[in-house]
Design a protein around this motif. Structure first.
Motif, PDB file in Angstrom:
ATOM      1  N   ALA A   2       0.827  -1.185   0.046  1.00  0.00           N
ATOM      2  CA  ALA A   2       0.058   0.162   0.092  1.00  0.00           C
ATOM      3  C   ALA A   2       0.887   1.419  -0.120  1.00  0.00           C
ATOM      4  O   ALA A   2       1.886   1.437   0.506  1.00  0.00           O
ATOM      5  N   GLU A   3       0.378   2.257  -0.745  1.00  0.00           N
ATOM      6  CA  GLU A   3       1.159   3.649  -0.889  1.00  0.00           C
ATOM      7  C   GLU A   3       0.368   4.712  -0.401  1.00  0.00           C
ATOM      8  O   GLU A   3      -0.954   4.593  -0.402  1.00  0.00           O
ATOM      9  N   TRP A   4       0.767   5.820   0.355  1.00  0.00           N
ATOM     10  CA  TRP A   4       0.052   6.852   0.558  1.00  0.00           C
ATOM     11  C   TRP A   4       0.814   8.164  -0.251  1.00  0.00           C
ATOM     12  O   TRP A   4       1.858   7.945  -0.510  1.00  0.00           O
ATOM     13  N   LYS A   5      -0.031   9.118  -0.411  1.00  0.00           N
ATOM     14  CA  LYS A   5       0.275  10.341  -1.034  1.00  0.00           C
ATOM     15  C   LYS A   5       0.631  11.247  -0.035  1.00  0.00           C
ATOM     16  O   LYS A   5      -0.584  11.532   0.765  1.00  0.00           O
ATOM     17  N   GLU A   6       1.743  11.831   0.284  1.00  0.00           N
ATOM     18  CA  GLU A   6       1.955  12.876   1.235  1.00  0.00           C
ATOM     19  C   GLU A   6       1.940  14.419   0.524  1.00  0.00           C
ATOM     20  O   GLU A   6       2.725  14.607  -0.523  1.00  0.00           O
ATOM     21  N   TYR A   7       1.061  15.159   1.034  1.00  0.00           N
ATOM     22  CA  TYR A   7       1.026  16.317   0.424  1.00  0.00           C
ATOM     23  C   TYR A   7       1.624  17.352   1.299  1.00  0.00           C
ATOM     24  O   TYR A   7       1.371  17.347   2.538  1.00  0.00           O
ATOM     25  N   ASN A   8       2.658  18.201   0.865  1.00  0.00           N
ATOM     26  CA  ASN A   8       3.433  19.215   1.660  1.00  0.00           C
ATOM     27  C   ASN A   8       3.117  20.576   1.001  1.00  0.00           C
ATOM     28  O   ASN A   8       3.192  20.818  -0.011  1.00  0.00           O
ATOM     29  N   ILE A   9       2.474  21.466   2.039  1.00  0.00           N
ATOM     30  CA  ILE A   9       2.107  22.956   1.757  1.00  0.00           C
ATOM     31  C   ILE A   9       3.118  23.636   2.705  1.00  0.00           C
ATOM     32  O   ILE A   9       3.079  23.709   3.911  1.00  0.00           O
ATOM     33  N   HIS A  10       3.717  24.342   2.016  1.00  0.00           N
ATOM     34  CA  HIS A  10       4.774  25.337   2.453  1.00  0.00           C
ATOM     35  C   HIS A  10       3.921  26.786   2.434  1.00  0.00           C
ATOM     36  O   HIS A  10       3.497  27.334   1.395  1.00  0.00           O
ATOM     37  N   SER A  28      -7.724  13.691   4.142  1.00  0.00           N
ATOM     38  CA  SER A  28      -6.357  13.248   4.797  1.00  0.00           C
ATOM     39  C   SER A  28      -6.558  12.312   6.074  1.00  0.00           C
ATOM     40  O   SER A  28      -7.593  12.648   6.680  1.00  0.00           O
ATOM     41  N   SER A  29      -5.715  11.374   6.124  1.00  0.00           N
ATOM     42  CA  SER A  29      -5.905  10.655   7.357  1.00  0.00           C
ATOM     43  C   SER A  29      -4.905  11.146   8.610  1.00  0.00           C
ATOM     44  O   SER A  29      -5.210  10.448   9.479  1.00  0.00           O
ATOM     45  N   GLY A  30      -4.563  12.172   8.402  1.00  0.00           N
ATOM     46  CA  GLY A  30      -3.781  12.716   9.534  1.00  0.00           C
ATOM     47  C   GLY A  30      -3.105  14.102   8.890  1.00  0.00           C
ATOM     48  O   GLY A  30      -2.807  14.227   7.671  1.00  0.00           O
ATOM     49  N   VAL A  31      -2.542  15.132   9.957  1.00  0.00           N
ATOM     50  CA  VAL A  31      -1.989  16.010   9.435  1.00  0.00           C
ATOM     51  C   VAL A  31      -0.874  16.480  10.533  1.00  0.00           C
ATOM     52  O   VAL A  31      -1.042  16.211  11.719  1.00  0.00           O
ATOM     53  N   SER A  32       0.378  16.976  10.118  1.00  0.00           N
ATOM     54  CA  SER A  32       1.462  17.358  10.701  1.00  0.00           C
ATOM     55  C   SER A  32       2.068  18.747  10.595  1.00  0.00           C
ATOM     56  O   SER A  32       1.855  18.997   9.099  1.00  0.00           O
ATOM     57  N   VAL A  33       2.306  19.443  11.534  1.00  0.00           N
ATOM     58  CA  VAL A  33       2.815  20.822  11.068  1.00  0.00           C
ATOM     59  C   VAL A  33       4.149  21.225  11.595  1.00  0.00           C
ATOM     60  O   VAL A  33       4.395  20.822  12.818  1.00  0.00           O
ATOM     61  N   SER A  34       5.029  21.480  10.770  1.00  0.00           N
ATOM     62  CA  SER A  34       6.506  21.813  11.171  1.00  0.00           C
ATOM     63  C   SER A  34       6.438  23.150  11.128  1.00  0.00           C
ATOM     64  O   SER A  34       6.287  23.862  10.136  1.00  0.00           O
ATOM     65  N   ASP A  35       6.822  23.892  12.289  1.00  0.00           N
ATOM     66  CA  ASP A  35       6.843  25.249  12.546  1.00  0.00           C
ATOM     67  C   ASP A  35       8.325  25.670  13.322  1.00  0.00           C
ATOM     68  O   ASP A  35       8.614  25.214  14.233  1.00  0.00           O
ATOM     69  N   ARG A  36       9.310  26.301  12.825  1.00  0.00           N
ATOM     70  CA  ARG A  36      10.367  26.648  13.279  1.00  0.00           C
ATOM     71  C   ARG A  36      10.239  27.299  14.755  1.00  0.00           C
ATOM     72  O   ARG A  36      11.354  27.000  15.420  1.00  0.00           O
ATOM     73  N   LYS A  37       9.407  27.934  14.789  1.00  0.00           N
ATOM     74  CA  LYS A  37       9.189  28.722  16.352  1.00  0.00           C
ATOM     75  C   LYS A  37       9.205  27.327  17.449  1.00  0.00           C
ATOM     76  O   LYS A  37       9.429  27.717  18.214  1.00  0.00           O
ATOM     77  N   ASP A  38       8.387  26.120  16.894  1.00  0.00           N
ATOM     78  CA  ASP A  38       8.349  25.352  17.953  1.00  0.00           C
ATOM     79  C   ASP A  38       9.589  24.742  18.297  1.00  0.00           C
ATOM     80  O   ASP A  38       9.899  24.153  19.424  1.00  0.00           O
ATOM     81  N   LEU A  64       5.470  24.089   7.397  1.00  0.00           N
ATOM     82  CA  LEU A  64       5.477  22.896   6.421  1.00  0.00           C
ATOM     83  C   LEU A  64       4.026  22.368   6.928  1.00  0.00           C
ATOM     84  O   LEU A  64       4.249  21.549   8.057  1.00  0.00           O
ATOM     85  N   ILE A  65       3.117  22.154   6.319  1.00  0.00           N
ATOM     86  CA  ILE A  65       1.875  21.302   6.619  1.00  0.00           C
ATOM     87  C   ILE A  65       2.002  20.166   5.800  1.00  0.00           C
ATOM     88  O   ILE A  65       1.738  20.295   4.562  1.00  0.00           O
ATOM     89  N   LYS A  66       1.719  18.866   6.273  1.00  0.00           N
ATOM     90  CA  LYS A  66       1.543  17.664   5.741  1.00  0.00           C
ATOM     91  C   LYS A  66       0.413  17.050   5.923  1.00  0.00           C
ATOM     92  O   LYS A  66      -0.027  16.869   7.178  1.00  0.00           O
ATOM     93  N   GLY A  67      -0.210  16.580   4.705  1.00  0.00           N
ATOM     94  CA  GLY A  67      -1.585  15.670   4.811  1.00  0.00           C
ATOM     95  C   GLY A  67      -1.351  14.395   4.039  1.00  0.00           C
ATOM     96  O   GLY A  67      -0.278  14.308   3.294  1.00  0.00           O
ATOM     97  N   TYR A  68      -1.989  13.237   4.640  1.00  0.00           N
ATOM     98  CA  TYR A  68      -1.713  11.981   3.786  1.00  0.00           C
ATOM     99  C   TYR A  68      -2.849  11.500   3.367  1.00  0.00           C
ATOM    100  O   TYR A  68      -3.912  11.309   4.074  1.00  0.00           O
TER     101      TYR A  68
END
Length: 317
Positions: A2-10, A28-38, A64-68
């Motif tokens: 099985a493959e997932w498609k990862e969407y990266n939104i900057h 999307s089955s989940g969302v992650s957020v990468s924020d340099r301030k964190d 950078l927001i990622k959805g799967y």
């Protein structure tokens, strides 16, 4: 395999919540957020974070927001619709002139469980700690309250500054026995915290079915379903109650629409806690609250985010 498609939104930081919601609404089955301030800012109540951080994973500017998405067919138009929905956010006066959308294939076998090793318990206030559901964790002191979450579910892990500000305000203002409304509940973390802090009854609302399912799962995980009712609803439309406290951790533009109904649904002397307010929108929200009759009790800031605690005056004032 099985493959997932990862969407990266900057995109810029202000659009984080809105874009995360769009991804989830598209399936999307989940969302992650990468924020340099964190990465650059240590938590106020500890030196650990729920996600073990690597500086290389964080963009120099924006987030950078990622959805799967699971096994998308070749004709799927998710990317096209995603871009259209993000462009439509301009109508809410969000600064999204420059954003980038990229995709990547991810093999399920390599990804499905590997991410769990990066999550750890994190103290979010002096007395509350968020713990991933699979972690074995013992209280560090008798007064510590533990919120169990599944970080794989949508709508965040409770460690974003807007959520931390709300958790701290709840901890300072709930005394026990209150009736609380949580508008835009997302993962349900504020609802769960309210119950742990002694609220006797909580009604939580969210417009998105995925959020309602996420919140229900997390409430059940914490065995608090007796105190909490989670329902699909558009803000407080059609709600006619008298609550002790209303909490809303959503976009400033949505808070502005909510203010009149929040005032109507509070008891005299009741509190309205609003967060998710970027610093540039602070005065606009304050003006709206005051015009509706609220008295401003407290204003708190963390990073570029604001939380406002306002009170409905007592009847004899």
């Amino acid at each position: 395999m099985a493959e997932w498609k990862e969407y990266n939104i900057h995109i810029n930081r202000e659009a984080t919540e809105a874009v995360s919601n769009i991804l989830l609404e598209l399936g999307s089955s989940g969302v992650s957020v990468s924020d340099r301030k964190d990465f650059l800012t240590l938590p106020e109540y500890g030196f650990d974070t729920l996600w073990a951080l690597d500086e290389n994973d964080f963009p120099v500017d924006g987030v950078l927001i990622k959805g799967y998405f699971y096994e998308e067919p070749a004709e799927n138009k998710t990317r096209e619709v995603l871009v259209e929905r993000i462009e439509a956010l301009k109508a809410f006066d969000l600064d999204i002139q420059d954003f980038k959308v990229e995709t990547e294939d991810v093999i399920e076998e390599e990804w499905a469980n590997a991410w769990k090793k990066h999550y750890h318990p994190v103290p979010v206030t002096r007395y509350m700690t968020i713990v991933p559901q699979w972690e074995d964790y013992e209280k560090q002191h008798d007064e510590e309250k533990i919120i169990y979450l599944d970080p794989g579910l949508a709508f965040g892990t409770g460690t974003h500054p807007t959520t931390k500000l709300c958790l701290q305000a709840l901890e300072s203002n709930l005394r026990g026995g209150e009736y609380v409304l949580d508008v835009g509940t997302g993962s349900g973390v504020l609802t769960i915290a309210s119950a742990l802090l002694g609220a006797s009854s909580i009604d939580a609302y969210d417009l998105d079915d995925v959020a309602v399912k996420s919140a229900l799962d997390n409430v059940n995980l914490n065995q608090l379903d007796a105190e909490i009712a989670i329902k699909p609803n558009n803000l407080l439309n059609g709600v006619n109650v008298q609550a002790d406290m209303i909490v809303a951790n959503i976009l400033a533009e949505i808070i502005l629409m909510l203010v009149p109904d929040a005032y109507k649904n509070l008891k005299p002397g009741g509190l309205f806690l609003s967060s998710g307010i970027i610093i540039e929108k602070k005065e606009t929200v304050l003006d709206s609250l005051k015009k509706s009759g609220f008295e401003i009790e407290q204003i708190h800031q963390m990073s570029d985010w604001i939380a406002i605690l306002a009170r409905k005056p007592e009847e004899d004032e």
